[in-house]
Scaffold this motif. Structure first.
Motif, PDB file in Angstrom:
ATOM      1  N   TYR A  19       0.877  -1.157   0.088  1.00 11.99           N
ATOM      2  CA  TYR A  19      -0.068  -0.097  -0.015  1.00 11.99           C
ATOM      3  C   TYR A  19       0.954   1.329   0.064  1.00 11.99           C
ATOM      4  CZ  TYR A  19      -3.007   3.750   1.263  1.00 11.99           C
ATOM      5  OH  TYR A  19      -3.656   5.001   1.053  1.00 11.99           O
ATOM      6  N   SER A  20       1.892   1.193   0.886  1.00  9.69           N
ATOM      7  CA  SER A  20       2.857   2.362   0.758  1.00  9.69           C
ATOM      8  C   SER A  20       3.424   2.662  -0.624  1.00  9.69           C
ATOM      9  CB  SER A  20       4.118   2.088   1.783  1.00  9.69           C
ATOM     10  OG  SER A  20       3.726   1.812   2.950  1.00  9.69           O
ATOM     11  N   ALA A  21       3.817   1.635  -1.386  1.00 10.09           N
ATOM     12  CA  ALA A  21       4.159   1.907  -2.772  1.00 10.09           C
ATOM     13  C   ALA A  21       3.059   2.367  -3.543  1.00 10.09           C
ATOM     14  CB  ALA A  21       4.717   0.204  -3.422  1.00 10.09           C
ATOM     15  N   TYR A  22       1.895   1.966  -3.115  1.00 10.89           N
ATOM     16  CA  TYR A  22       0.721   2.135  -4.151  1.00 10.89           C
ATOM     17  C   TYR A  22       0.672   3.704  -3.852  1.00 10.89           C
ATOM     18  CZ  TYR A  22      -2.910   0.106  -6.996  1.00 10.89           C
ATOM     19  OH  TYR A  22      -3.871  -0.295  -7.863  1.00 10.89           O
ATOM     20  N   LEU A  23       0.575   3.972  -2.721  1.00  6.36           N
ATOM     21  CA  LEU A  23       0.457   5.544  -2.240  1.00  6.36           C
ATOM     22  C   LEU A  23       1.438   6.659  -2.720  1.00  6.36           C
ATOM     23  CD1 LEU A  23      -1.288   7.652  -0.293  1.00  6.36           C
ATOM     24  CD2 LEU A  23       0.429   6.925   1.446  1.00  6.36           C
ATOM     25  N   GLU A  34       1.382  17.723 -12.404  1.00  6.65           N
ATOM     26  CA  GLU A  34       1.676  19.162 -12.046  1.00  6.65           C
ATOM     27  C   GLU A  34       2.969  19.550 -12.908  1.00  6.65           C
ATOM     28  OE1 GLU A  34      -0.150  21.490 -10.089  1.00  6.65           O
ATOM     29  OE2 GLU A  34      -1.662  19.674 -10.276  1.00  6.65           O
ATOM     30  N   GLY A  35       3.535  18.464 -13.351  1.00  6.21           N
ATOM     31  CA  GLY A  35       5.022  19.105 -14.096  1.00  6.21           C
ATOM     32  C   GLY A  35       5.957  19.189 -13.438  1.00  6.21           C
ATOM     33  N   LEU A  36       5.833  18.704 -12.212  1.00  3.88           N
ATOM     34  CA  LEU A  36       7.031  18.409 -11.094  1.00  3.88           C
ATOM     35  C   LEU A  36       7.758  17.087 -11.288  1.00  3.88           C
ATOM     36  CD1 LEU A  36       5.190  20.375  -8.293  1.00  3.88           C
ATOM     37  CD2 LEU A  36       6.930  21.338  -9.666  1.00  3.88           C
ATOM     38  N   ASP A  37       8.191  16.866 -12.205  1.00  5.17           N
ATOM     39  CA  ASP A  37       8.940  15.417 -12.421  1.00  5.17           C
ATOM     40  C   ASP A  37       9.967  15.327 -11.619  1.00  5.17           C
ATOM     41  OD1 ASP A  37       7.106  15.766 -14.739  1.00  5.17           O
ATOM     42  OD2 ASP A  37       8.813  15.647 -16.078  1.00  5.17           O
ATOM     43  N   GLY A  38      10.767  15.910 -10.966  1.00  4.77           N
ATOM     44  CA  GLY A  38      11.757  15.727  -9.979  1.00  4.77           C
ATOM     45  C   GLY A  38      11.129  14.918  -8.739  1.00  4.77           C
ATOM     46  N   PHE A  39      10.016  15.807  -8.369  1.00 12.40           N
ATOM     47  CA  PHE A  39       9.368  15.260  -7.144  1.00 12.40           C
ATOM     48  C   PHE A  39       8.800  13.865  -7.431  1.00 12.40           C
ATOM     49  CE2 PHE A  39       9.561  19.662  -5.830  1.00 12.40           C
ATOM     50  CZ  PHE A  39       9.593  19.582  -4.411  1.00 12.40           C
ATOM     51  N   ALA A  40       8.342  13.677  -8.609  1.00  9.57           N
ATOM     52  CA  ALA A  40       7.558  12.602  -9.089  1.00  9.57           C
ATOM     53  C   ALA A  40       8.612  11.568  -9.143  1.00  9.57           C
ATOM     54  CB  ALA A  40       7.013  12.848 -10.446  1.00  9.57           C
ATOM     55  N   HIS A  41       9.702  11.669  -9.724  1.00  8.79           N
ATOM     56  CA  HIS A  41      10.782  10.811  -9.726  1.00  8.79           C
ATOM     57  C   HIS A  41      11.088  10.121  -8.399  1.00  8.79           C
ATOM     58  CE1 HIS A  41      14.076   8.438 -11.284  1.00  8.79           C
ATOM     59  NE2 HIS A  41      14.980   9.147 -10.519  1.00  8.79           N
ATOM     60  N   TRP A  42      11.280  11.238  -7.351  1.00  7.07           N
ATOM     61  CA  TRP A  42      11.832  10.943  -6.146  1.00  7.07           C
ATOM     62  C   TRP A  42      10.780   9.908  -5.391  1.00  7.07           C
ATOM     63  CZ3 TRP A  42      10.292  11.532  -0.998  1.00  7.07           C
ATOM     64  CH2 TRP A  42      11.101  11.162  -0.116  1.00  7.07           C
ATOM     65  N   TYR A  43       9.403  10.234  -5.560  1.00  4.09           N
ATOM     66  CA  TYR A  43       8.421   9.422  -4.983  1.00  4.09           C
ATOM     67  C   TYR A  43       8.288   7.972  -5.849  1.00  4.09           C
ATOM     68  CZ  TYR A  43       6.601  11.846  -1.184  1.00  4.09           C
ATOM     69  OH  TYR A  43       6.662  12.483   0.026  1.00  4.09           O
ATOM     70  N   ASP A  44       8.690   7.839  -7.236  1.00  7.34           N
ATOM     71  CA  ASP A  44       8.924   6.671  -7.847  1.00  7.34           C
ATOM     72  C   ASP A  44       9.787   6.004  -7.146  1.00  7.34           C
ATOM     73  OD1 ASP A  44       7.028   6.907  -9.698  1.00  7.34           O
ATOM     74  OD2 ASP A  44       8.264   7.667 -11.591  1.00  7.34           O
ATOM     75  N   ILE A  45      11.023   6.344  -6.768  1.00  4.23           N
ATOM     76  CA  ILE A  45      12.005   5.682  -6.130  1.00  4.23           C
ATOM     77  C   ILE A  45      11.381   5.256  -4.706  1.00  4.23           C
ATOM     78  CG2 ILE A  45      14.374   5.944  -4.914  1.00  4.23           C
ATOM     79  CD1 ILE A  45      15.119   7.801  -7.325  1.00  4.23           C
ATOM     80  N   GLN A  46      10.664   6.194  -3.708  1.00  5.13           N
ATOM     81  CA  GLN A  46      10.466   5.656  -2.670  1.00  5.13           C
ATOM     82  C   GLN A  46       9.478   4.116  -2.815  1.00  5.13           C
ATOM     83  OE1 GLN A  46      11.990   7.111  -0.130  1.00  5.13           O
ATOM     84  NE2 GLN A  46      12.878   8.298  -1.929  1.00  5.13           N
ATOM     85  N   ALA A  47       8.570   4.360  -3.953  1.00  7.44           N
ATOM     86  CA  ALA A  47       7.633   3.404  -3.980  1.00  7.44           C
ATOM     87  C   ALA A  47       8.385   1.959  -4.406  1.00  7.44           C
ATOM     88  CB  ALA A  47       6.776   3.639  -5.181  1.00  7.44           C
ATOM     89  N   GLN A  48       9.472   2.051  -4.991  1.00 11.13           N
ATOM     90  CA  GLN A  48      10.454   1.008  -5.229  1.00 11.13           C
ATOM     91  C   GLN A  48      10.981   0.437  -3.785  1.00 11.13           C
ATOM     92  OE1 GLN A  48      11.009  -1.096  -8.198  1.00 11.13           O
ATOM     93  NE2 GLN A  48      11.623  -2.553  -6.422  1.00 11.13           N
ATOM     94  N   GLU A  49      11.164   1.404  -3.031  1.00  8.94           N
ATOM     95  CA  GLU A  49      11.861   0.918  -1.873  1.00  8.94           C
ATOM     96  C   GLU A  49      10.862   0.382  -0.813  1.00  8.94           C
ATOM     97  OE1 GLU A  49      14.356   3.926   0.695  1.00  8.94           O
ATOM     98  OE2 GLU A  49      12.831   3.575   2.016  1.00  8.94           O
ATOM     99  N   GLU A  50       9.258   0.582  -1.154  1.00 10.26           N
ATOM    100  CA  GLU A  50       8.586   0.252  -0.278  1.00 10.26           C
ATOM    101  C   GLU A  50       8.191  -1.288  -0.910  1.00 10.26           C
ATOM    102  OE1 GLU A  50       7.728   1.137   2.611  1.00 10.26           O
ATOM    103  OE2 GLU A  50       8.357   3.240   2.148  1.00 10.26           O
ATOM    104  N   ARG A  51       8.463  -1.462  -2.273  1.00 13.00           N
ATOM    105  CA  ARG A  51       7.869  -3.056  -2.794  1.00 13.00           C
ATOM    106  C   ARG A  51       9.098  -3.688  -2.255  1.00 13.00           C
ATOM    107  NH1 ARG A  51       6.304   0.210  -7.231  1.00 13.00           N
ATOM    108  NH2 ARG A  51       8.321  -0.065  -8.187  1.00 13.00           N
ATOM    109  N   ASP A  52      10.351  -3.126  -2.039  1.00 14.73           N
ATOM    110  CA  ASP A  52      11.484  -3.644  -1.785  1.00 14.73           C
ATOM    111  C   ASP A  52      11.214  -4.306  -0.100  1.00 14.73           C
ATOM    112  OD1 ASP A  52      12.858  -3.452  -3.912  1.00 14.73           O
ATOM    113  OD2 ASP A  52      14.227  -1.882  -3.223  1.00 14.73           O
ATOM    114  N   HIS A  53      10.752  -3.431   0.690  1.00 16.06           N
ATOM    115  CA  HIS A  53      10.532  -3.991   2.020  1.00 16.06           C
ATOM    116  C   HIS A  53       9.259  -5.024   1.997  1.00 16.06           C
ATOM    117  CE1 HIS A  53      11.383   0.434   3.381  1.00 16.06           C
ATOM    118  NE2 HIS A  53      12.422  -0.191   3.359  1.00 16.06           N
ATOM    119  N   ALA A  54       8.248  -5.014   1.384  1.00 23.20           N
ATOM    120  CA  ALA A  54       7.435  -6.033   1.207  1.00 23.20           C
ATOM    121  C   ALA A  54       8.027  -7.272   0.777  1.00 23.20           C
ATOM    122  CB  ALA A  54       6.404  -5.848   0.230  1.00 23.20           C
TER     123      ALA A  54
END
Ligand code: FE2
Length: 122
Positions: A19-23, A34-54
């Motif tokens: 769920y964390s990854a999904y969020l 919103e055109g804020l691709d840097g923030f988007a990319h950072w959250y893409d990486i966070q999502a991968q980290e959450e999948r890794d935890h799972a």
């Protein structure tokens, strides 16, 4: 084999991590929109980290002879009116997840399950 309460809490935590990854992907979607691709990319990486935890927790249960049972992953239901909103939601979510990890740690401590206590904090 693990204590049944410890096992069930870790199994539930796998779902919470997905769920964390999904969020966080939902946050990324907002930032891409919103055109804020840097923030988007950072959250893409966070999502991968959450999948890794799972996946680490899945492996931990399997390595202890436990069966993993997946439940449905909840739909992210947050709405954002400014770029700060996902950041605030992310902090609240991380605090919530930390409380869940602490609950697993305490359950393991209650039954002197030192390997789980060590693993869950890593
Ligand atoms: Fe996590």
């Amino acid at each position: 084999m693990l204590n049944s309460r410890v096992r069930d809490l870790i199994n539930t935590q796998i779902n919470k991590e997905f769920y964390s990854a999904y969020l966080y992907l939902d946050f990324a979607n907002y930032f891409y929109d919103e055109g804020l691709d840097g923030f988007a990319h950072w959250y893409d990486i966070q999502a991968q980290e959450e999948r890794d935890h799972a996946m680490l927790m899945r492996t931990y249960l399997q390595n202890n002879g436990e069966r993993v049972v997946f439940e449905a992953v909840d739909k992210p239901d947050k709405s954002y009116s400014s770029p700060e909103d996902p950041l605030h939601e992310g902090l609240k979510h991380e605090q919530y997840v930390t409380s869940l990890i602490n609950t697993i740690y305490k359950a393991a401590q209650d039954v002197n399950d030192f390997p789980t206590m060590k693993s869950i904090k890593e």
